[in-house]
Design a protein around this motif. Structure first.
Motif, short mmCIF file in Angstrom:
data_model
loop_
_atom_site.label_atom_id
_atom_site.label_comp_id
_atom_site.label_asym_id
_atom_site.label_seq_id
_atom_site.Cartn_x
_atom_site.Cartn_y
_atom_site.Cartn_z
N PRO A 94 33.35 38.10 43.58
CA PRO A 94 32.16 37.24 43.56
C PRO A 94 31.79 36.80 42.15
O PRO A 94 31.33 35.66 41.96
CB PRO A 94 31.07 38.14 44.17
N ALA A 95 31.97 37.66 41.16
CA ALA A 95 31.66 37.27 39.79
C ALA A 95 32.56 36.12 39.33
O ALA A 95 32.11 35.18 38.66
CB ALA A 95 31.83 38.47 38.86
N LEU A 96 33.85 36.17 39.71
CA LEU A 96 34.77 35.08 39.36
C LEU A 96 34.41 33.80 40.11
O LEU A 96 34.61 32.70 39.59
CB LEU A 96 36.21 35.50 39.67
N ILE A 97 33.89 33.93 41.33
CA ILE A 97 33.44 32.75 42.07
C ILE A 97 32.29 32.07 41.33
O ILE A 97 32.22 30.84 41.23
CB ILE A 97 33.03 33.13 43.50
N VAL A 98 31.39 32.89 40.78
CA VAL A 98 30.28 32.34 39.99
C VAL A 98 30.82 31.59 38.77
O VAL A 98 30.37 30.48 38.44
CB VAL A 98 29.31 33.44 39.54
N VAL A 99 31.82 32.18 38.10
CA VAL A 99 32.42 31.52 36.94
C VAL A 99 33.06 30.19 37.35
O VAL A 99 32.86 29.16 36.69
CB VAL A 99 33.47 32.43 36.27
N ALA A 100 33.82 30.21 38.45
CA ALA A 100 34.48 28.98 38.90
C ALA A 100 33.46 27.92 39.27
O ALA A 100 33.58 26.75 38.88
CB ALA A 100 35.37 29.30 40.12
N ALA A 101 32.42 28.30 40.02
CA ALA A 101 31.39 27.34 40.43
C ALA A 101 30.64 26.80 39.23
O ALA A 101 30.24 25.63 39.20
CB ALA A 101 30.43 28.00 41.42
#
Length: 450
Positions: free
Chosen positions: A8-15
């Motif tokens: 989820p943290a990487l999803i935040v970075v990607a978004a």
């Protein structure tokens, strides 16, 4: 950090890459405008269009971008938006003249709109059922945009000084490539939602209305109001606004449901958010020209002069959430707006011989106030509307904020059109107008606290 927590943290970075590049390109071009004007022998009106073509397309297309993500899937739309944004950025960097650059900037803005609502949808899906962590994720997403919009002039100045003005656009290519790769690697597609028909008539009328009205101000400043062109644009814009309101009142799937504006929280957020962007985008546009054409800074020195805007934006963004929890969104919004108003009032005192230390207090207060106000404003809006219209409400807020910013560039740019003396007088008048506008906005917010 475990793999389950890392994803989820990487999803935040990607978004966040999507919001970062769209906000970066609002301001990164400002310090490059002097170089662009020299390269193409472009008048002030053309430079205004270089900024406003992007902002207007972004504002208008934001209204439908969320619905498009629901129909096709937010991950697909987000990746397509990054690819298109990169291609449009390449077209900007390779433009052979002002017309080509303005057209490419419009395409860039339209692509940027595809990055904002879908990125929030990806975050909402990743943290579904966990309100606390979702709020944390949205906070980081907001911070990425806030910092990038403040850092834009700094990075732009360094790129123009070290390389060329074209690199303020070409720098987006590696950013978009990283964003695409990371999104495809870590972000699952959100489940399909009920498809709503696209409100194409409303979308088209919104684009015509904002382009005609802002264009009338830009061309009125260049050609004079006795010329028929600006007057025709003004009439077209007014008719498009009337038609838009008529269509939206009758459409079952309106891009901007008018019923939302009956809620005081929505109308207040739109008014205050538009005023904040009007003043900030407009004054940053003038400041970029003031620092180089009136004070005599080079692009690198002008970019570094904007550094205090970045620093205070970061600090105020970080503390805004805690202050909202303690004092409430309305009080923090009002305080932030008044702090920014004080900063604008200080810029009204600047002249061609002003030192950086004389500029510093205003440059620090303006983003410091905005960094407090905008997260609080958005948080207060989301807390006050039903979840079923939260997406539409934030879409309308963001679209109106961007349209307000485009209007600010048009109005303040017209005030500063001309040589160094005209730029200085335009800056001073713009600072006073901005301060008065925000004092009025703070009064509107204050009425909700009583």
């Amino acid at each position: 950090m475990t793999q389950a927590a890392a994803r989820p943290a990487l999803i935040v970075v990607a978004a966040s890459f999507g919001f970062l590049v769209t906000q970066l390109d609002v301001t990164i071009v400002n310090v490059a405008l002097d170089a662009i004007g020299a390269a193409f022998d472009a008048p002030m009106a053309a430079l205004q269009w270089v900024v406003d073509a992007y902002v207007l397309a972004l504002a208008a297309m934001l209204l439908s971008a969320g619905a498009l993500g629901d129909r096709i899937g937010p991950r697909r739309v987000f990746v397509a938006g990054l690819v298109l944004f990169g291609l449009a950025s390449a077209a900007c960097g390779l433009a052979a003249g002002p017309g080509a650059l303005i057209a490419a900037r419009a395409a860039q803005g339209a692509a940027g709109a595809l990055l904002i609502p879908p990125s929030l949808a990806l975050i909402a899906h990743a943290f579904e059922g966990d309100d606390r962590r979702r709020a944390w994720a949205v906070g980081w997403w907001t911070a990425a945009g806030g910092v990038s919009i403040a850092a834009g002039p700094v990075l732009g100045g360094l790129l123009v000084a070290a390389l060329d003005w074209r690199w303020v656009f070409l720098v987006n290519l590696p950013l978009c490539a990283i964003g695409v790769a990371l999104t495809l690697a870590v972000t699952p597609e959100a489940p399909p939602r009920a498809r709503k028909p696209l409100d194409l008539p409303g979308q088209a009328l919104a684009l015509i209305a904002v382009t005609a009205l802002v264009g009338a101000v830009i061309e009125g400043g260049r050609r004079g109001w006795s010329h028929p062109g600006p007057l025709v644009a003004l009439v077209v814009g007014a008719l498009a606004v009337a038609a838009f309101l008529w269509v939206e009142a009758r459409s079952p799937h309106a891009v901007a449901p008018l019923s939302m504006f009956r809620q005081q929280s929505v109308s207040t957020a739109v008014l205050v958010g538009s005023a904040l962007n009007f003043t900030y985008y407009g004054l940053v546009f003038v400041l970029g020209l003031y620092l180089q054409r009136a004070v005599g800074y080079g692009p690198e020195q002008a970019g570094l002069a904007f550094l205090p805007l970045t620093a205070t934006f970061i600090l105020s963004n970080l503390i805004s959430g805690g202050l909202v929890a303690r004092f409430g969104a309305a009080r923090v919004t009002g305080a932030g707006v008044l702090i920014a108003a004080g900063g604008y009032a200080l810029t009204a005192r600047l002249g061609a011989g002003s030192s950086f230390w004389e500029m510093l207090p205003g440059f620090a207060l303006i983003p410091g106030g905005m960094g407090l106000a905008i997260p609080a404003l958005t948080s207060g809006l989301l807390a006050s509307v039903d979840r079923s219209v939260a997406g539409a409400a934030t879409g309308v807020l963001n679209a109106c904020r961007q349209a307000g910013g485009a209007a600010g560039v048009a109005v303040f740019g017209a005030l500063a059109a001309g040589g160094p003396e005209r730029i200085v007088s335009g800056l001073r008048v713009s600072g006073v107008v901005a301060a008065v506008m925000l004092v009025g906005a703070a009064w509107v917010v204050g009425r909700r606290v009583r």
